[in-house]
Write an enzyme that holds these catalytic residues in place. Structure first.
Site, PDB file in Angstrom:
ATOM      1  N   TRP A  52       0.831  -1.219   0.000  1.00 36.28           N
ATOM      2  CA  TRP A  52       0.000   0.000   0.000  1.00 36.28           C
ATOM      3  C   TRP A  52       0.861   1.264   0.000  1.00 36.28           C
ATOM      4  O   TRP A  52       1.844   1.367   0.740  1.00 36.28           O
ATOM      5  CB  TRP A  52      -0.872   0.000   1.251  1.00 36.28           C
ATOM      6  CG  TRP A  52      -1.529   1.313   1.530  1.00 36.28           C
ATOM      7  CD1 TRP A  52      -0.987   2.386   2.213  1.00 36.28           C
ATOM      8  CD2 TRP A  52      -2.836   1.737   1.128  1.00 36.28           C
ATOM      9  NE1 TRP A  52      -1.888   3.432   2.257  1.00 36.28           N
ATOM     10  CE2 TRP A  52      -3.024   3.053   1.604  1.00 36.28           C
ATOM     11  CE3 TRP A  52      -3.866   1.120   0.408  1.00 36.28           C
ATOM     12  CZ2 TRP A  52      -4.213   3.770   1.380  1.00 36.28           C
ATOM     13  CZ3 TRP A  52      -5.044   1.844   0.192  1.00 36.28           C
ATOM     14  CH2 TRP A  52      -5.200   3.144   0.678  1.00 36.28           C
ATOM     15  N   ASP A  55      -0.196   9.107   0.698  1.00 38.96           N
ATOM     16  CA  ASP A  55       0.268  10.468   0.442  1.00 38.96           C
ATOM     17  C   ASP A  55       1.749  10.591   0.069  1.00 38.96           C
ATOM     18  O   ASP A  55       2.591   9.952   0.702  1.00 38.96           O
ATOM     19  CB  ASP A  55       0.095  11.337   1.696  1.00 38.96           C
ATOM     20  CG  ASP A  55      -1.238  11.155   2.376  1.00 38.96           C
ATOM     21  OD1 ASP A  55      -2.115  10.485   1.822  1.00 38.96           O
ATOM     22  OD2 ASP A  55      -1.393  11.693   3.491  1.00 38.96           O
ATOM     23  N   ARG A 179      -2.992  17.508  12.281  1.00 35.53           N
ATOM     24  CA  ARG A 179      -1.974  16.752  11.533  1.00 35.53           C
ATOM     25  C   ARG A 179      -1.467  17.439  10.255  1.00 35.53           C
ATOM     26  O   ARG A 179      -2.014  18.405   9.788  1.00 35.53           O
ATOM     27  CB  ARG A 179      -2.507  15.364  11.177  1.00 35.53           C
ATOM     28  CG  ARG A 179      -3.798  15.312  10.405  1.00 35.53           C
ATOM     29  CD  ARG A 179      -4.186  13.843  10.180  1.00 35.53           C
ATOM     30  NE  ARG A 179      -5.453  13.685   9.505  1.00 35.53           N
ATOM     31  CZ  ARG A 179      -6.620  13.480  10.133  1.00 35.53           C
ATOM     32  NH1 ARG A 179      -6.665  13.439  11.451  1.00 35.53           N
ATOM     33  NH2 ARG A 179      -7.727  13.345   9.437  1.00 35.53           N
TER      34      ARG A 179
HETATM   35  N1  DQQ Z   1      -3.062  10.417   5.257  1.00 38.38           N
HETATM   36  C1  DQQ Z   1      -3.999  11.490   5.399  1.00 38.38           C
HETATM   37  C2  DQQ Z   1      -3.271  12.453   6.285  1.00 38.38           C
HETATM   38  C3  DQQ Z   1      -2.574  11.565   7.236  1.00 38.38           C
HETATM   39  C4  DQQ Z   1      -2.140  10.428   6.362  1.00 38.38           C
HETATM   40  C5  DQQ Z   1      -4.377  12.068   4.087  1.00 38.38           C
HETATM   41  C6  DQQ Z   1      -2.179   9.102   7.040  1.00 38.38           C
HETATM   42  O1  DQQ Z   1      -4.127  13.358   6.934  1.00 38.38           O
HETATM   43  O2  DQQ Z   1      -1.476  12.197   7.863  1.00 38.38           O
HETATM   44  O3  DQQ Z   1      -4.564  11.090   3.108  1.00 38.38           O
HETATM   45  O4  DQQ Z   1      -1.719   8.083   6.174  1.00 38.38           O
END
Ligand code: DQQ
Length: 583
Positions: A52, A55, A179
């Site tokens: 997998w 981001d 985040r």
């Molecule tokens: N993916 C999200 C973010 C987070 C990350 C966005 C976690 O907000 O930090 O796709 O995999």
């Protein structure tokens, strides 16, 4: 509604018989398909060898080497166990994998190393800001990491700052909604600024802003950089200047009269990346959008298809700003697990401010053209209403195509009902199967010979109140005989004047992804498709016009795309050095 596949199939047989459908042959040379590859694995898009990916994180150029980190599950093809994986490149096309850069370790990120960004500090030293998950309840903090050895251009090893976390969620922010720190920028007061995504009062998305003198100690500003009610959680903020005078990119810390600022957020509730252009008042630390809302639906989007959690960086080697984004699968989890991988990155795109100053323009980085071969050119020709034109001589499952249309007669254009304000809805109601006066015309890609399967990327022209309106669609409804896939149609209004401008369309086709750029990059749509018949050498490519009025193809240029070397080489060993870097 007409069954388009059947209609096109009949039309195709009929026209072929009458010699109206032409086959454009330039060469007998076909690139042979790699027998070991799976049909949906891409040839020139960034993806890990397996498992997998989501981001893009911390893209940067350091000592002439491009770095891309990404959210990765080392143990499977579904989201979970998230670490920062790492690859490098000298050309943004071919990529070498490295050891994982950041793995969870208690107490600062024991439950996951989530998204973040890289910043080049003065004297060029890189620093990573990222979100750590400290418990199973997804409590989020912000952490800092630095390279162990700055003389290694591959930045193979990273260490976590000893005083992590550098930030915990401030009151009244819910710590599970805090985040994705942005690349930091330096103000004229010599203080760094960093943006963090969040949400308050249930539905108000906001960007918290922090400042720091030393990159280690951060103080929250009194007001957020920007916030909007009723938009939901804002993830992965990106905040950067764009030049108003040319297409060059500028460093993230640049301020002044020759730039405007872009705020991009990833809207969690809608899974889309939205942006607004505006001004940044560095004294008040406020972003003021020029028009509309960044979280508005409909608002400006980088891409109107599958595209999320994007991140840009300034490429100082070529003075451009480059954008990456995660492209999720549209297949079922079961199918993802069977194929052993999930998630792609877009082709990196250069991005700049449109001449109008009202939107951004994106274009695949020029380096990707080094993969082009077997060019097939078609001279200008009319495409009659209800006709098809096949382009052969290229590997249609792994191709790059640019087509340009000119419209001379607008009388037959359908009137745009003023209530049709949602382009995506319009594209799903009026897919490629629905004929009208002017359009649909465009491309059928990843099409089976009998047109049981195809993905249609096309335009329609409407008579608006005082101008012609161009709709761009990517219709996946017939993309596969496998009905377990998400086949949502995507759409965007394209800000071009078809009376005075040619209608340009470019599509990058790569087995299970179609990235399309309308109007020279004014509207982009990315789709994931999984044909069963139209794979490898059985994939075909057509220009089509299913409208009543003829359209003129002023140019049609197609290339096979060579396979890039992506994450297949052995990890590069780190450069030996005695230097032990401390922050
Ligand atoms: N993916 C999200 C973010 C987070 C990350 C966005 C976690 O907000 O930090 O796709 O995999």
């Amino acid at each position: 509604m007409v069954n388009f596949s059947l209609t096109l199939l009949l039309l195709f047989t009929l026209l072929l018989g009458h010699g109206i459908v032409e086959l454009v042959e330039a060469s007998d040379h076909h690139q042979s398909a790699d027998p070991t590859s799976q049909p949906y694995r891409t040839g020139y898009h960034f993806q890990p060898a397996k498992n997998w990916m989501n981001d893009p994180n911390g893209p940067m150029i350091y000592k002439g080497i491009y770095h891309l980190f990404y959210q990765y599950n080392p143990y499977g093809a579904v989201w979970g166990n998230i670490v920062w994986a790492h690859s490098t490149s000298t050309d943004l096309v071919n990529w070498t994998p490295h050891e994982i850069a950041l793995t969870p370790s208690d107490p600062v990120d024991g439950h996951g190393c989530w998204s973040g960004s890289a910043t080049l500090l003065p004297r060029g030293k890189p620093a990573i800001l990222y979100t750590g998950l400290v418990d199973s309840k997804e409590t989020q903090v912000q952490n800092l990491a630095m390279p162990k050895n700055c003389s290694d251009p591959y930045l193979k090893e990273w260490f976590k700052y000893e005083n992590n976390p550098i930030l915990s969620a401030p009151i009244p922010i819910n710590a599970t909604l805090f985040r994705d720190p942005s690349t930091a920028w330096l103000g004229p007061d010599q203080r760094w600024r960093m943006a963090v995504g969040s949400l308050i009062d249930n539905r108000e998305g906001l960007i918290l802003l922090y400042t720091s003198k030393d990159f280690e100690h951060w103080i929250k500003t009194n007001n957020p950089l920007h916030s909007e009610k009723h938009t939901g959680m804002w993830e992965c903020p990106d905040f950067f200047p764009v030049s108003t005078g040319d297409q060059n990119g500028v460093d993230t810390s640049i301020l002044g009269p020759n730039v405007k600022h872009v705020l991009k957020i990833s809207l969690f509730d809608y899974h889309r990346d939205c942006y607004t252009i505006g001004t940044y008042d560095v004294n008040k630390d406020k972003f003021i959008p020029e028009e509309g809302k960044v979280g508005g639906v409909p608002g400006l989007r980088y891409d109107y298809g599958k595209f999320y959690a994007s991140k840009s960086f300034f490429d100082s080697a070529k003075n451009r700003r480059i954008l990456w984004a995660w492209v999720n699968e549209s297949s079922s989890w079961g199918d993802d697990i069977k194929k052993g991988w999930s998630g792609l990155q877009t082709i990196p795109r250069s991005l700049w401010l449109d001449k109008s100053g009202k939107q951004l323009v994106q274009w695949p980085i020029v380096e990707i053209e080094s993969l082009r071969e077997n060019q097939v050119d078609l001279p200008s020709k009319f495409l009659e209403g209800r006709s098809l034109l096949e382009t052969s001589g290229v590997t249609a499952a792994q191709a790059d195509i640019e087509i340009s249309f000119e419209i001379k007669e607008f009388d037959k254009a359908e009137v745009l009902d003023p209530s049709w304000t949602n382009p995506q809805l319009l594209c799903s109601h009026k897919g490629a199967s629905v004929e009208s006066g002017l359009g649909p015309f465009g491309l059928l890609v990843l099409a089976s010979k009998d047109l049981q399967e195809y993905t249609a990327v096309f335009f329609r022209i409407y008579k608006g109140q005082n101008k012609y309106v161009v709709l761009m669609c990517s219709d996946q409804s017939s993309s596969s005989l496998n009905n377990k896939n998400d086949k949502t149609s995507y759409g965007a209004f394209l800000n071009v004047d078809p009376v005075h401008e040619k209608l340009l369309l470019r599509s990058l086709i790569d087995h299970s992804i179609v990235e399309s750029f309308g109007g020279g990059g004014k509207a982009c749509i990315t789709a994931r498709v999984y044909p069963i018949l139209a794979i490898e050498n059985d994939a075909h490519l057509y220009a089509f016009n299913y409208g009543n009025e003829k359209v003129n193809i002023t140019s049609l240029r197609t290339w096979s795309m060579k396979k890039a070397q992506i994450n297949i080489a052995n990890p590069i060993k780190s450069v030996a050095s005695d230097e032990s870097d401390k922050f």
